[in-house]
Design a protein around this motif. Structure first.
Motif, PDB file in Angstrom:
ATOM      1  N   SER A 171      33.342  29.814  43.637  1.00 40.83           N
ATOM      2  CA  SER A 171      34.670  29.927  43.036  1.00 40.83           C
ATOM      3  C   SER A 171      34.829  28.997  41.840  1.00 40.83           C
ATOM      4  N   ASN A 172      35.792  29.361  40.978  1.00 41.16           N
ATOM      5  CA  ASN A 172      36.168  28.520  39.829  1.00 41.16           C
ATOM      6  C   ASN A 172      35.007  28.256  38.872  1.00 41.16           C
ATOM      7  N   ASN A 173      34.171  29.267  38.676  1.00 42.38           N
ATOM      8  CA  ASN A 173      33.157  29.246  37.615  1.00 42.38           C
ATOM      9  C   ASN A 173      33.628  30.232  36.551  1.00 42.38           C
ATOM     10  N   PRO A 174      34.439  29.795  35.595  1.00 43.99           N
ATOM     11  CA  PRO A 174      35.084  30.735  34.658  1.00 43.99           C
ATOM     12  C   PRO A 174      34.127  31.429  33.708  1.00 43.99           C
ATOM     13  N   TRP A 175      32.865  31.039  33.712  1.00 43.14           N
ATOM     14  CA  TRP A 175      31.871  31.649  32.816  1.00 43.14           C
ATOM     15  C   TRP A 175      30.906  32.576  33.567  1.00 43.14           C
ATOM     16  N   LEU A 176      31.013  32.639  34.882  1.00 42.34           N
ATOM     17  CA  LEU A 176      30.040  33.366  35.700  1.00 42.34           C
ATOM     18  C   LEU A 176      30.266  34.881  35.586  1.00 42.34           C
ATOM     19  N   ARG A 177      29.444  35.541  34.764  1.00 44.24           N
ATOM     20  CA  ARG A 177      29.572  36.986  34.550  1.00 44.24           C
ATOM     21  C   ARG A 177      28.474  37.770  35.271  1.00 44.24           C
ATOM     22  N   ASP A 178      27.265  37.210  35.306  1.00 44.87           N
ATOM     23  CA  ASP A 178      26.099  37.914  35.863  1.00 44.87           C
ATOM     24  C   ASP A 178      25.680  37.236  37.160  1.00 44.87           C
ATOM     25  N   SER A 179      25.797  37.972  38.270  1.00 47.09           N
ATOM     26  CA  SER A 179      25.434  37.402  39.577  1.00 47.09           C
ATOM     27  C   SER A 179      24.344  38.213  40.267  1.00 47.09           C
ATOM     28  N   ALA A 208      38.471  33.302  41.023  1.00 49.17           N
ATOM     29  CA  ALA A 208      38.587  32.771  39.657  1.00 49.17           C
ATOM     30  C   ALA A 208      37.255  32.790  38.912  1.00 49.17           C
ATOM     31  N   THR A 209      36.554  33.921  39.001  1.00 54.52           N
ATOM     32  CA  THR A 209      35.346  34.149  38.201  1.00 54.52           C
ATOM     33  C   THR A 209      35.528  35.462  37.454  1.00 54.52           C
ATOM     34  N   PRO A 210      34.842  35.650  36.316  1.00 57.03           N
ATOM     35  CA  PRO A 210      35.046  36.879  35.523  1.00 57.03           C
ATOM     36  C   PRO A 210      34.139  38.045  35.910  1.00 57.03           C
ATOM     37  N   ILE A 211      33.595  38.048  37.140  1.00 59.86           N
ATOM     38  CA  ILE A 211      32.712  39.152  37.531  1.00 59.86           C
ATOM     39  C   ILE A 211      33.505  40.460  37.547  1.00 59.86           C
ATOM     40  N   THR A 212      32.787  41.568  37.272  1.00 61.58           N
ATOM     41  CA  THR A 212      33.455  42.877  37.159  1.00 61.58           C
ATOM     42  C   THR A 212      32.967  43.895  38.186  1.00 61.58           C
ATOM     43  N   ASN A 213      31.936  43.543  38.985  1.00 62.77           N
ATOM     44  CA  ASN A 213      31.429  44.487  39.987  1.00 62.77           C
ATOM     45  C   ASN A 213      30.787  43.716  41.137  1.00 62.77           C
ATOM     46  N   PHE A 214      30.337  44.480  42.129  1.00 63.47           N
ATOM     47  CA  PHE A 214      29.800  43.877  43.355  1.00 63.47           C
ATOM     48  C   PHE A 214      28.276  43.934  43.420  1.00 63.47           C
ATOM     49  N   ILE A 215      27.588  44.242  42.309  1.00 61.50           N
ATOM     50  CA  ILE A 215      26.137  44.434  42.350  1.00 61.50           C
ATOM     51  C   ILE A 215      25.425  43.197  42.900  1.00 61.50           C
ATOM     52  N   GLY A 216      25.893  42.001  42.528  1.00 68.61           N
ATOM     53  CA  GLY A 216      25.245  40.779  42.991  1.00 68.61           C
ATOM     54  C   GLY A 216      25.363  40.552  44.482  1.00 68.61           C
ATOM     55  N   THR A 239      39.776  37.850  39.915  1.00 67.78           N
ATOM     56  CA  THR A 239      38.567  38.244  39.174  1.00 67.78           C
ATOM     57  C   THR A 239      38.919  39.427  38.285  1.00 67.78           C
ATOM     58  N   LYS A 240      37.914  39.987  37.619  1.00 68.46           N
ATOM     59  CA  LYS A 240      38.150  41.132  36.729  1.00 68.46           C
ATOM     60  C   LYS A 240      37.695  42.444  37.354  1.00 68.46           C
ATOM     61  N   ILE A 241      37.510  42.442  38.656  1.00 69.87           N
ATOM     62  CA  ILE A 241      37.103  43.670  39.353  1.00 69.87           C
ATOM     63  C   ILE A 241      38.305  44.608  39.470  1.00 69.87           C
ATOM     64  N   ILE A 242      38.094  45.880  39.098  1.00 62.68           N
ATOM     65  CA  ILE A 242      39.179  46.862  39.167  1.00 62.68           C
ATOM     66  C   ILE A 242      38.815  48.064  40.028  1.00 62.68           C
ATOM     67  N   GLU A 243      37.573  48.107  40.563  1.00 60.24           N
ATOM     68  CA  GLU A 243      37.163  49.246  41.399  1.00 60.24           C
ATOM     69  C   GLU A 243      36.369  48.758  42.599  1.00 60.24           C
ATOM     70  N   MET A 244      36.341  49.583  43.647  1.00 63.59           N
ATOM     71  CA  MET A 244      35.667  49.201  44.890  1.00 63.59           C
ATOM     72  C   MET A 244      34.418  50.024  45.163  1.00 63.59           C
ATOM     73  N   HIS A 245      34.023  50.921  44.265  1.00 66.14           N
ATOM     74  CA  HIS A 245      32.916  51.839  44.526  1.00 66.14           C
ATOM     75  C   HIS A 245      31.578  51.111  44.662  1.00 66.14           C
ATOM     76  N   SER A 246      31.415  49.993  43.963  1.00 63.62           N
ATOM     77  CA  SER A 246      30.119  49.315  44.000  1.00 63.62           C
ATOM     78  C   SER A 246      29.978  48.363  45.176  1.00 63.62           C
ATOM     79  N   LEU A 247      31.005  48.287  46.059  1.00 59.22           N
ATOM     80  CA  LEU A 247      30.915  47.432  47.249  1.00 59.22           C
ATOM     81  C   LEU A 247      30.202  48.201  48.361  1.00 59.22           C
ATOM     82  N   THR A 248      28.984  47.777  48.711  1.00 56.91           N
ATOM     83  CA  THR A 248      28.175  48.495  49.709  1.00 56.91           C
ATOM     84  C   THR A 248      27.948  47.688  50.981  1.00 56.91           C
ATOM     85  N   ASN A 249      28.610  46.543  51.120  1.00 55.06           N
ATOM     86  CA  ASN A 249      28.458  45.688  52.311  1.00 55.06           C
ATOM     87  C   ASN A 249      29.405  46.201  53.394  1.00 55.06           C
ATOM     88  N   LYS A 250      28.933  47.115  54.219  1.00 53.24           N
ATOM     89  CA  LYS A 250      29.798  47.877  55.106  1.00 53.24           C
ATOM     90  C   LYS A 250      30.144  47.171  56.416  1.00 53.24           C
TER      91      LYS A 250
END
Length: 688
Positions: free
Chosen positions: A555-563, A578-586, A600-611
């Motif tokens: 949390s609170n890594n305002p520059w963390l874009r690629d995980s 409080a990170t700028p990630i945009t998807n759940f790929i990481g 965060t900047k996530i706006i969709e749930m389709h890439s969340l595969t942790n069921k």
């Protein structure tokens, strides 16, 4: 005329009228629009599918129908239909035939022959318990084994490997029919299969979602080969089925599984090391020849096993006919002893010796001439076949290259290498295939092979990627072990300036799904994040992992874009607040139970595969649709300060116990749709 005569004439008119009808009862039955299948009864149920017995009205026979238990998952549907179509392509008397495939309201099904009888597992269990049955005789059990070998040898001739041979998947009818069932784990060897079966090598959505699970066990513990465990990195193939056939023979000889243990981890460890008791230590009266055959088939190294199922069968036939088997490497004395046992009437043999010598000499001379003629004809045939296959090989090279590109894109590097090797072996002039081969070897840290492929693909020694490959080729020649984390990070640092984003990202992906210790994985992830994000990490970098609770705090890594380097990380809970990630790929491949992605900047749930997630916080985001997680076992969810304003998807969360909202987020009519058992927790409303 007598009255009975009139009656006979009238009866004849009735029959004439019946048989003069333009359509019979049988014709009408085929035109019937009612359901073809009826009288369903559950027969068995597994993890993926359900088997029911039913009655086919049109053919008037009982059949077995397989249906998918969960028909809401497109990937499972693809796997289910692939099994059905692959099984249907195998036409052999010892393989259960598939009759029909179809959809019932988007639910897939297929029907197959119902084998009334027992599974081989049930038969072995009876024998182990001391119950007498018709299979107590060893030769009768060997008959079953040889029929199973016939089925597997046929499948191998088409390039199909079963990968789940076990007594439970072999059924014996009350009339002695033996069939091999359940081809759900079967695979097609692209290098050996008929081109018509290449479609079963296609990349399924299921493979795309699960391609990163390197090392996942696929097989039945107790009968699987060492290369099917997570302990060894060896390619599966026909040799894998040969090992499982050896395990099957082991059970037929001893009535026991070759591998057994108190835990699955111990069982896999024993399998990987081929640590099992010899059959003779369980059954002391076993024939030495059969034990030698069993042990050869179950060799740890694939090269020490039988080269083919046919060779295994030949040794079984040799034993039954009184000859020495190849597996036991019999001495001259043993061979002579067997010869005498096969010819007990020595006196008769002595009298007929001279006659036999004369006859055999004549036959030998005739056979020499015949063999010479046959050899010439065979040579001509082989030359014609060679020319044909060479031409077919060149024509199919682009198809194999396309398969290689498809699997490379989804990071299935083992499959990609198999396909590209087939492409260059058929046509070595395709430069694109050589370059793809070089990239794949580079990603797998096989730098010598990568260097050679790049040169074959037209790259010069002055090329920056070739120079980099040569650098690490020298390092690997000095130390054959995998690159240390320090060297791996140096490799990534060297690779990044070359603008080979294609390789750079895949090198990270390959390592993330490799076998890393926890400390190495943490060093790898922190190193990659610092490399990608540069100076930003020096100001503030939160990366805390609690090894006891398995909680990862980013949390609170305002520059963390690629995980993406975090894929396959063994975290049970993650905080990305409080990170700028945009998807759940990481997060792919992580065994998550709890996730916090608020602010965060996530706006969709389709890439969340942790069921398996039970606690989810998506508050203070622009997410408005949670349909993709309807089937998740969510117990607690935070949706306050999001655009979600109705209960449409919330009512589908069947295990929901606690819901967090902001004041006024849901109207009273919407809240009334929720179960009264759900606890509602309100939070202040912020500016969205």
């Amino acid at each position: 005329m007598a009255p009975e005569d009139n009656f006979a004439d009238g009866l004849g008119d009735i029959f004439d009228e019946a048989y003069n009808n333009s359509e019979t009862h049988l014709t009408e039955s085929l035109k019937s629009e009612e359901d073809i299948y009826s009288d369903f009864s559950l027969y068995s149920e597994g993890g993926l599918k359900r088997i029911e017995l039913c009655y086919n009205r049109k053919t008037n026979r009982k059949v077995a129908m397989a249906t998918l238990k969960d028909s809401t998952d497109p990937q499972k549907i693809e796997v289910f239909l692939r099994e059905a179509k692959l099984n249907a392509a195998l036409q052999h008397p010892n393989i259960v035939p598939v009759y029909n495939i179809g959809l019932d309201q988007e639910k897939p099904w297929f029907t197959m022959k119902f084998i009334a009888g027992q599974s081989l597992k049930e038969i072995i269990s009876e024998l182990h318990a001391g119950e007498k049955n018709e299979y107590a005789d060893l030769n009768t059990r060997l008959d079953i084994f040889l029929k199973v070998c016939d089925a597997i040898a046929y499948a191998h001739s088409l390039g199909v490997i079963h990968l789940d041979i076990k007594p439970d998947n072999i059924r014996i009818s009350k009339y002695g029919d033996v069939v091999v069932c359940d081809w759900g784990l079967a695979d097609v060897e692209a290098s050996n299969c008929d081109e018509l079966l290449l479609e079963y090598c296609s990349v399924l959505d299921h493979d795309i979602e699960n391609h990163t699970l390197i090392g996942t066990v696929k097989g039945s513990p107790g009968y699987m080969a060492p290369e099917q465990t997570t302990k060894l990195k060896m390619r599966k193939g026909c040799h894998t089925d040969i090992f499982s056939l050896g395990c099957l023979l082991y059970s037929l000889l001893t009535y026991e599984k070759p591998f057994d243990a108190a835990s699955i981890e111990e069982l896999l460890e024993k399998t990987a090391k081929c640590n099992f008791p010899k059959p003779s230590s369980i059954k002391r009266d076993l024939p030495f020849s059969l034990e030698a055959v069993c042990l050869k088939a179950m060799s740890l190294e694939p090269t020490d096993r039988y080269l083919s199922v046919e060779n295994l069968q030949k040794d079984i036939f040799a034993y039954r006919n009184g000859f020495a088997t190849n597996a036991e490497e019999a001495s001259f004395v043993k061979g002579l002893k067997l010869l005498i046992m096969r010819h007990k009437s020595l006196s008769i043999a002595a009298v007929l010796t001279l006659t036999l010598v004369l006859i055999l000499t004549s036959v030998f001379i005739n056979n020499l001439e015949l063999s010479k003629t046959n050899a010439e004809q065979l040579s001509e045939k082989l030359l014609l076949e060679k020319d044909f296959h060479e031409q077919m090989g060149v024509d199919s090279a682009p198809l194999f290259l396309q398969r290689a590109l498809d699997t490379y894109v989804i990071c299935s590097f083992d499959e990609s290498l198999r396909f590209v090797n087939n492409a260059v072996s058929r046509d070595d002039t395709i430069l694109e295939a050589w370059l793809l081969k070089g990239k794949t070897h580079f990603i797998r840290e096989e730098f010598t092979a990568a260097y050679d492929a790049f040169i074959m693909g037209g790259l010069t020694k002055a090329n920056k990627l070739v120079k980099l490959t040569e650098k690490y080729k020298k390092i690997k020649l000095e130390d054959h072990s995998p690159l240390s984390i320090k060297l791996y990070l140096e490799l990534l640092a060297d690779l990044r300036p070359l603008q080979n984003g294609d390789i750079f990202g895949k090198v990270i992906h390959y390592k993330a799904f490799g076998n890393l210790s926890l400390d190495d994985r943490i060093a790898f992830c922190t190193g990659v994040i610092k490399l990608i994000h540069g100076p930003s990490t020096t100001r503030k970098f939160v990366f805390n992992f609690d090894k006891e609770t398995k909680h990862l705090d980013l949390s609170n890594n305002p520059w963390l874009r690629d995980s993406n380097c975090l894929q396959n990380f063994p975290a049970h809970s993650v905080d990305l607040t409080a990170t700028p990630i945009t998807n759940f790929i990481g997060l792919r491949g992580q065994p998550l139970k709890s996730l916090n992605i608020s602010h965060t900047k996530i706006i969709e749930m389709h890439s969340l595969t942790n069921k398996e997630i039970k606690n989810l916080n998506i508050s203070n985001n622009g997410i408005y649709n949670i349909t993709p997680i309807n089937n998740f076992p969510i117990e607690v969810i935070h949706i306050q300060n999001t655009p979600i304003s109705n209960c449409h998807d919330l009512t589908k969360l069947s295990q929901l116990k606690e819901l967090h909202l902001h004041h006024g987020q849901l109207s009273k009519s919407e809240l009334d749709k929720l179960s009264p058992q759900i606890k509602i927790v309100y939070h202040p409303k912020n500016q969205l």
